[in-house]
Motif scaffolding. Sequence first.
Motif, PDB file in Angstrom:
ATOM      1  N   GLY A 172       3.901   5.866  -5.395  1.00 59.55           N
ATOM      2  CA  GLY A 172       3.918   5.960  -6.850  1.00 59.55           C
ATOM      3  C   GLY A 172       2.794   6.808  -7.413  1.00 59.55           C
ATOM      4  O   GLY A 172       2.676   6.921  -8.631  1.00 59.55           O
ATOM      5  N   GLY A 173       1.967   7.382  -6.546  1.00 59.00           N
ATOM      6  CA  GLY A 173       0.890   8.251  -7.006  1.00 59.00           C
ATOM      7  C   GLY A 173      -0.413   7.534  -7.305  1.00 59.00           C
ATOM      8  O   GLY A 173      -1.359   8.151  -7.813  1.00 59.00           O
ATOM      9  N   ASP A 174      -0.485   6.239  -7.006  1.00 61.60           N
ATOM     10  CA  ASP A 174      -1.706   5.477  -7.248  1.00 61.60           C
ATOM     11  C   ASP A 174      -2.584   5.545  -6.005  1.00 61.60           C
ATOM     12  O   ASP A 174      -2.313   4.896  -4.995  1.00 61.60           O
ATOM     13  N   GLY A 217      -6.212   2.450  -4.943  1.00 62.22           N
ATOM     14  CA  GLY A 217      -6.290   1.297  -4.062  1.00 62.22           C
ATOM     15  C   GLY A 217      -7.008   1.623  -2.763  1.00 62.22           C
ATOM     16  O   GLY A 217      -7.116   2.785  -2.354  1.00 62.22           O
ATOM     17  N   THR A 218      -7.487   0.574  -2.113  1.00 62.65           N
ATOM     18  CA  THR A 218      -8.203   0.722  -0.846  1.00 62.65           C
ATOM     19  C   THR A 218      -7.476  -0.059   0.236  1.00 62.65           C
ATOM     20  O   THR A 218      -7.153  -1.236   0.060  1.00 62.65           O
ATOM     21  N   ALA A 233       0.831  -1.205   0.000  1.00 60.13           N
ATOM     22  CA  ALA A 233       0.000   0.000   0.000  1.00 60.13           C
ATOM     23  C   ALA A 233       0.864   1.253   0.000  1.00 60.13           C
ATOM     24  O   ALA A 233       0.577   2.232  -0.720  1.00 60.13           O
ATOM     25  N   ALA A 234       1.934   1.247   0.778  1.00 56.03           N
ATOM     26  CA  ALA A 234       2.829   2.403   0.812  1.00 56.03           C
ATOM     27  C   ALA A 234       3.496   2.626  -0.543  1.00 56.03           C
ATOM     28  O   ALA A 234       3.647   3.779  -0.990  1.00 56.03           O
ATOM     29  N   ALA A 264      -5.427   4.262   5.554  1.00 56.91           N
ATOM     30  CA  ALA A 264      -6.746   4.516   4.990  1.00 56.91           C
ATOM     31  C   ALA A 264      -7.076   6.009   5.047  1.00 56.91           C
ATOM     32  O   ALA A 264      -7.553   6.597   4.067  1.00 56.91           O
ATOM     33  N   ALA A 265      -6.816   6.641   6.207  1.00 56.16           N
ATOM     34  CA  ALA A 265      -7.080   8.075   6.343  1.00 56.16           C
ATOM     35  C   ALA A 265      -6.180   8.882   5.413  1.00 56.16           C
ATOM     36  O   ALA A 265      -6.629   9.863   4.787  1.00 56.16           O
TER      37      ALA A 265
END
Length: 210
Positions: free
Chosen positions: A121-123, A126-127, A115-116, A142-143
């Motif tokens: 990378g600017g994406d 994702g959740t 996730a990091a 998430a926040a």
Amino acid sequence: PGNDASDALVATLTAYQTHVAQLSAQATSSFNSTRTSSYWLMGGLGAVAVLVALALAFVISRSLVGGIRQMLTAAEGIAEGDVDQEVSLHSSDELGETASAFRRMIAYLHGMAAAAERIAGGDLTGTVTPTSERDAPGNAFAAMTTNLREIVGQVMAAAMVLAASSQQVASTSEEAGRAVTEIASAIAEIADGAGRQVHMVDQARRSAEE
């Protein structure tokens, strides 16, 4: 006759006692032999039991030490930021449960690292789903993703407004350039007319003087 019967009875009893003594000696010898064999058998079985116990203790201790060493290596790697760790210990005891908890922790850290990397990378599509309310990193990611999406949306809206304003400024500048050109042309015409008028006044003055 009486003495012969007594002698025969004594001889019989003596022979019986001798036989009994022989049987007792044989039984004693057999008991001693059996006892000695039992001692040797018990000693041998005890030695085998000790060897088996030592072998089992060695195998179990080696397995325990190997599992503990795996978890220690994984913990040291995670402490240095390396989440590519592996714990292959599988058992149904407390050590196996600890190894299973280590594997779940490594999988969780892999998810957080992925996730990091996506966010870096600017994406932001994702959740990140926290595992529980106590999942501090998951809740923070998430926040952060939600806040970054809002910030990017605001920046894009501001960029669109700025682009529209730039177009308006460019259009206004073009119109102002045309107005300045027209004013300059008018001033040039006025200056030319003033020059002609000065020339005419000068000619009239000369004519008057003549």
